[in-house]
Design a protein around this motif. Structure first.
Motif, PDB file in Angstrom:
ATOM      1  N   GLY A  24       0.837  -1.214   0.000  1.00 47.33           N
ATOM      2  CA  GLY A  24       0.000   0.000   0.000  1.00 47.33           C
ATOM      3  C   GLY A  24       0.861   1.249   0.000  1.00 47.33           C
ATOM      4  N   ILE A  25       0.590   2.140   0.978  1.00 49.16           N
ATOM      5  CA  ILE A  25       1.376   3.376   1.052  1.00 49.16           C
ATOM      6  C   ILE A  25       2.757   3.144   1.658  1.00 49.16           C
ATOM      7  N   GLY A  26       3.026   1.910   2.132  1.00 49.35           N
ATOM      8  CA  GLY A  26       4.313   1.613   2.786  1.00 49.35           C
ATOM      9  C   GLY A  26       5.532   2.129   2.019  1.00 49.35           C
ATOM     10  N   LEU A  53      13.332  -0.422   9.960  1.00 51.27           N
ATOM     11  CA  LEU A  53      12.384   0.637   9.601  1.00 51.27           C
ATOM     12  C   LEU A  53      11.321  -0.014   8.724  1.00 51.27           C
ATOM     13  N   PHE A  54      10.076   0.021   9.216  1.00 52.83           N
ATOM     14  CA  PHE A  54       8.989  -0.753   8.608  1.00 52.83           C
ATOM     15  C   PHE A  54       7.892   0.193   8.125  1.00 52.83           C
ATOM     16  N   GLY A  55       7.328  -0.086   6.947  1.00 54.07           N
ATOM     17  CA  GLY A  55       6.229   0.745   6.440  1.00 54.07           C
ATOM     18  C   GLY A  55       4.899   0.237   6.957  1.00 54.07           C
ATOM     19  N   ALA A  56       4.237  -0.587   6.172  1.00 55.56           N
ATOM     20  CA  ALA A  56       2.963  -1.184   6.596  1.00 55.56           C
ATOM     21  C   ALA A  56       2.698  -2.376   5.686  1.00 55.56           C
ATOM     22  N   VAL A  57       1.878  -3.303   6.154  1.00 53.78           N
ATOM     23  CA  VAL A  57       1.531  -4.452   5.314  1.00 53.78           C
ATOM     24  C   VAL A  57       0.024  -4.624   5.266  1.00 53.78           C
ATOM     25  N   GLY A  58      -0.430  -5.279   4.189  1.00 61.68           N
ATOM     26  CA  GLY A  58      -1.842  -5.642   4.106  1.00 61.68           C
ATOM     27  C   GLY A  58      -2.555  -5.040   2.911  1.00 61.68           C
ATOM     28  N   ASP A  59      -3.503  -5.797   2.446  1.00 67.03           N
ATOM     29  CA  ASP A  59      -4.402  -5.314   1.392  1.00 67.03           C
ATOM     30  C   ASP A  59      -5.627  -6.216   1.420  1.00 67.03           C
ATOM     31  N   PRO A 115      -0.609 -11.017   4.674  1.00 64.21           N
ATOM     32  CA  PRO A 115       0.478 -10.054   4.893  1.00 64.21           C
ATOM     33  C   PRO A 115       0.694  -9.710   6.364  1.00 64.21           C
ATOM     34  N   GLU A 116      -0.418  -9.572   7.148  1.00 62.12           N
ATOM     35  CA  GLU A 116      -0.322  -9.152   8.547  1.00 62.12           C
ATOM     36  C   GLU A 116       0.488 -10.142   9.394  1.00 62.12           C
ATOM     37  N   GLN A 117       0.595 -11.411   8.906  1.00 59.47           N
ATOM     38  CA  GLN A 117       1.384 -12.392   9.654  1.00 59.47           C
ATOM     39  C   GLN A 117       2.851 -11.989   9.714  1.00 59.47           C
ATOM     40  N   SER A 145      -4.577  13.042  13.449  1.00 59.32           N
ATOM     41  CA  SER A 145      -4.527  12.063  12.372  1.00 59.32           C
ATOM     42  C   SER A 145      -3.609  10.917  12.727  1.00 59.32           C
ATOM     43  N   ILE A 146      -4.031   9.751  12.345  1.00 62.13           N
ATOM     44  CA  ILE A 146      -3.195   8.572  12.538  1.00 62.13           C
ATOM     45  C   ILE A 146      -1.923   8.703  11.684  1.00 62.13           C
ATOM     46  N   GLY A 147      -1.964   9.574  10.703  1.00 64.64           N
ATOM     47  CA  GLY A 147      -0.793   9.815   9.854  1.00 64.64           C
ATOM     48  C   GLY A 147       0.333  10.551  10.542  1.00 64.64           C
ATOM     49  N   ALA A 153      -3.191   1.584   4.281  1.00 66.67           N
ATOM     50  CA  ALA A 153      -4.131   2.523   3.641  1.00 66.67           C
ATOM     51  C   ALA A 153      -4.325   2.243   2.151  1.00 66.67           C
ATOM     52  N   PRO A 154      -4.844   1.059   1.788  1.00 67.50           N
ATOM     53  CA  PRO A 154      -4.996   0.730   0.362  1.00 67.50           C
ATOM     54  C   PRO A 154      -5.869   1.746  -0.392  1.00 67.50           C
ATOM     55  N   ASP A 155      -6.762   2.440   0.379  1.00 66.17           N
ATOM     56  CA  ASP A 155      -7.660   3.402  -0.284  1.00 66.17           C
ATOM     57  C   ASP A 155      -6.921   4.590  -0.895  1.00 66.17           C
ATOM     58  N   ILE A 156      -5.717   4.904  -0.369  1.00 69.34           N
ATOM     59  CA  ILE A 156      -5.007   6.065  -0.929  1.00 69.34           C
ATOM     60  C   ILE A 156      -3.641   5.676  -1.508  1.00 69.34           C
ATOM     61  N   ALA A 157      -3.367   4.367  -1.556  1.00 70.55           N
ATOM     62  CA  ALA A 157      -2.055   3.907  -2.060  1.00 70.55           C
ATOM     63  C   ALA A 157      -1.850   4.337  -3.506  1.00 70.55           C
ATOM     64  N   VAL A 216      -0.628  10.937  -1.738  1.00 67.45           N
ATOM     65  CA  VAL A 216      -1.232  11.873  -0.788  1.00 67.45           C
ATOM     66  C   VAL A 216      -1.018  11.468   0.678  1.00 67.45           C
ATOM     67  N   ALA A 217      -0.419  10.281   0.908  1.00 66.86           N
ATOM     68  CA  ALA A 217      -0.261   9.796   2.287  1.00 66.86           C
ATOM     69  C   ALA A 217       0.653  10.729   3.075  1.00 66.86           C
ATOM     70  N   ASN A 218       0.357  10.851   4.357  1.00 65.85           N
ATOM     71  CA  ASN A 218       1.185  11.655   5.254  1.00 65.85           C
ATOM     72  C   ASN A 218       2.410  10.825   5.658  1.00 65.85           C
ATOM     73  N   PRO A 219       3.621  11.281   5.346  1.00 63.53           N
ATOM     74  CA  PRO A 219       4.808  10.497   5.698  1.00 63.53           C
ATOM     75  C   PRO A 219       5.352  10.821   7.091  1.00 63.53           C
TER      76      PRO A 219
HETATM   77  P1  NAD Z   1      -5.263   2.065   7.873  1.00 60.12           P
HETATM   78  O1  NAD Z   1      -4.509   2.636   9.041  1.00 60.12           O
HETATM   79  O2  NAD Z   1      -4.441   1.537   6.762  1.00 60.12           O
HETATM   80  O3  NAD Z   1      -6.233   3.197   7.272  1.00 60.12           O
HETATM   81  C1  NAD Z   1      -7.296   3.788   8.048  1.00 60.12           C
HETATM   82  C2  NAD Z   1      -7.658   5.142   7.441  1.00 60.12           C
HETATM   83  O4  NAD Z   1      -6.609   6.084   7.721  1.00 60.12           O
HETATM   84  C3  NAD Z   1      -7.793   5.111   5.903  1.00 60.12           C
HETATM   85  O5  NAD Z   1      -8.821   5.977   5.526  1.00 60.12           O
HETATM   86  C4  NAD Z   1      -6.468   5.643   5.413  1.00 60.12           C
HETATM   87  O6  NAD Z   1      -6.538   6.292   4.156  1.00 60.12           O
HETATM   88  C5  NAD Z   1      -6.080   6.625   6.516  1.00 60.12           C
HETATM   89  N1  NAD Z   1      -4.617   6.704   6.665  1.00 60.12           N
HETATM   90  C6  NAD Z   1      -3.798   5.760   7.192  1.00 60.12           C
HETATM   91  N2  NAD Z   1      -2.529   6.166   7.138  1.00 60.12           N
HETATM   92  C7  NAD Z   1      -2.532   7.391   6.572  1.00 60.12           C
HETATM   93  C8  NAD Z   1      -1.510   8.324   6.232  1.00 60.12           C
HETATM   94  N3  NAD Z   1      -0.206   8.090   6.465  1.00 60.12           N
HETATM   95  N4  NAD Z   1      -1.867   9.482   5.636  1.00 60.12           N
HETATM   96  C9  NAD Z   1      -3.167   9.759   5.395  1.00 60.12           C
HETATM   97  N5  NAD Z   1      -4.180   8.921   5.698  1.00 60.12           N
HETATM   98  C10 NAD Z   1      -3.863   7.741   6.280  1.00 60.12           C
HETATM   99  O7  NAD Z   1      -6.222   0.955   8.475  1.00 60.12           O
HETATM  100  P2  NAD Z   1      -7.203  -0.061   7.700  1.00 60.12           P
HETATM  101  O8  NAD Z   1      -7.825   0.616   6.525  1.00 60.12           O
HETATM  102  O9  NAD Z   1      -8.052  -0.636   8.758  1.00 60.12           O
HETATM  103  O10 NAD Z   1      -6.259  -1.232   7.180  1.00 60.12           O
HETATM  104  C11 NAD Z   1      -5.702  -1.285   5.869  1.00 60.12           C
HETATM  105  C12 NAD Z   1      -4.743  -2.461   5.805  1.00 60.12           C
HETATM  106  O11 NAD Z   1      -3.626  -2.209   6.690  1.00 60.12           O
HETATM  107  C13 NAD Z   1      -5.342  -3.792   6.264  1.00 60.12           C
HETATM  108  O12 NAD Z   1      -4.891  -4.809   5.412  1.00 60.12           O
HETATM  109  C14 NAD Z   1      -4.800  -3.977   7.662  1.00 60.12           C
HETATM  110  O13 NAD Z   1      -4.716  -5.304   8.059  1.00 60.12           O
HETATM  111  C15 NAD Z   1      -3.441  -3.352   7.518  1.00 60.12           C
HETATM  112  N6  NAD Z   1      -2.799  -2.880   8.782  1.00 60.12           N
HETATM  113  C16 NAD Z   1      -1.453  -3.068   8.864  1.00 60.12           C
HETATM  114  C17 NAD Z   1      -0.763  -2.598   9.983  1.00 60.12           C
HETATM  115  C18 NAD Z   1       0.722  -2.787  10.023  1.00 60.12           C
HETATM  116  O14 NAD Z   1       1.328  -3.006   8.991  1.00 60.12           O
HETATM  117  N7  NAD Z   1       1.348  -2.722  11.181  1.00 60.12           N
HETATM  118  C19 NAD Z   1      -1.468  -1.933  10.997  1.00 60.12           C
HETATM  119  C20 NAD Z   1      -2.848  -1.722  10.853  1.00 60.12           C
HETATM  120  C21 NAD Z   1      -3.520  -2.203   9.733  1.00 60.12           C
END
Ligand code: NAD
Length: 359
Positions: A10-12, A64-70, A82-84, A258-260, A282-286, A290-293
């Protein structure tokens, strides 16, 4: 300083690239090595945490880890999702202490869902135990189908357990962290209903005898959730188990806007750690840029401080982020009137430019 860089899904990759950019602007010597993890690793090797990635993470001073999952992996058997990968890394690296600071930057009080006066100046630290509790208890009775669901089943259950050494070590970490901050620790439990958490409360109280300078109080998790949204500034450091910590730290995340914006560190007994933003992939914005780094950049600052012994560089990096926010730059998730909204790369460029200007 050897850093394993695991961008993930995703945005990782987008946000990790900006954190790497910031690290490189610090003018320190790093050896950075990148490997696949999560869905990206599954696509490349058939497993979310390939042996080579685990080996790299074990050999490095920090990860240094980004994020996993879709969502597209939801039908896969649980062990291959992926979360495993993140659960496997925590377990294999012995990362039992998860630090999640929730800081409300003065410029972002309007982005919080609470009234500005409740969150202005907020600076709390949630310490979540990460390798025990119900997430790692025996899933006895689980007879799920390969896709992880329960067609036709009558029940399913997981077991909650904690051992004395598991509670003692996280309690020591929490008392020591509280000692370095405001000297107050709140242990969150559910001792009124759960045996596991009466035990937790007893053991934390016993460990307290070694930290008479720290003020300890206990709160039930339901009350803690209520207090977090009622008057969050009453807290200094919160310590709790894996499941309660998972939920409370996400609630605390929203207090800050913001969680970002929220970094995290997961540490072992020797302060080696894995650093990642608190949010997911955040697959919705990958791919939209636009993701907040900033959560990832601030996680890199925690890495400098906790695992690489570079306190001065950590402070410089945090100051650069602060400076960029003061300058009025925002990604969409923290946008407010009168600010300039930029994308992921421009935000990373601005932080790096500030660091270079300080040299
Ligand atoms: P999410 O945190 O990915 O997204 C939740 C909301 O916050 C979304 O609308 C997203 O667009 C927004 N968002 C998240 N990070 C952002 C950023 N940096 N900038 C701007 N907006 C941001 O949570 P989700 O949608 O519940 O999960 C998506 C995937 O991520 C799933 O597959 C889930 O399992 C996985 N996940 C992975 C981790 C990890 O890698 N440690 C943690 C949580 C969820």
């Amino acid at each position: 300083m050897k850093i394993a860089v695991l961008p993930g899904d995703g945005i990782g990759p987008e946000i990790v690239a900006e954190a790497v950019k910031a690290l490189q602007a610090l003018d320190l010597r790093f050896e950075l090595e990148t490997a696949v993890v999560g869905g990206a690793a599954f696509e490349a090797t058939g497993h979310p945490l390939p042996e080579a990635t685990l080996k790299l993470a074990k050999a490095a001073d920090a990860v240094l880890f980004g994020a996993v999952g879709d969502w597209k992996y939801d039908k896969l058997e649980r062990a291959l999702r992926p979360e495993q990968a993140i659960l496997g890394l925590r377990k294999e690296l012995g990362l039992f202490a998860n630090f999640r600071p929730a800081i409300c930057h003065a410029q972002l009080t309007d982005a919080s869902s609470l009234k500005p006066e409740l969150v202005a100046g907020l600076d709390i630290l949630i310490i979540r135990e990460l390798t025990g509790d119900i997430y790692f208890g025996q899933p006895r009775g689980r007879r799920s189908a390969p896709d992880g669901h329960f067609p036709g089943a009558e029940e399913a259950f997981d077991t909650m357990r904690y051992s004395r050494p598991e509670i003692e070590r996280i309690a020591h970490v929490a008392f020591q962290a509280a000692r370095k901050r405001g000297g107050r620790l709140t242990s969150v439990d559910k001792a009124n209903v759960l045996e596991t958490f009466q035990f937790w409360k007893d053991v934390v109280s016993e460990v307290h005898a070694q930290y008479p300078d720290v003020q300890l109080d206990h709160l039930y998790v339901d009350n803690a959730a209520m207090q977090l949204v009622k008057a969050p500034k009453q807290f200094d450091v919160i310590v709790t188990g894996n499941m309660f910590g998972d939920i409370l730290s996400d609630a605390a995340a929203m207090l800050t806007g913001s969680i970002g914006m929220l970094p995290s560190a997961s540490l072992d007994a020797d302060n080696k750690g894995l650093y990642e933003p608190s949010h997911g992939s955040a697959p919705d914005i990958a791919g939209k840029g636009v993701a907040n780094p900033l959560a990832t950049i601030l996680s890199a600052a925690m890495m400098l401080r906790f695992s690489l012994n570079q306190e001065e560089a950590a402070t410089r990096l945090e100051a650069a982020v602060q400076g960029v926010l003061e300058g009025g730059l925002r990604t969409g998730d923290i946008a407010s009137a009168g600010c300039r909204v930029v994308g992921t790369q421009a935000m990373g460029d601005a932080v790096a430019a500030r660091l270079r200007a300080q040299r």
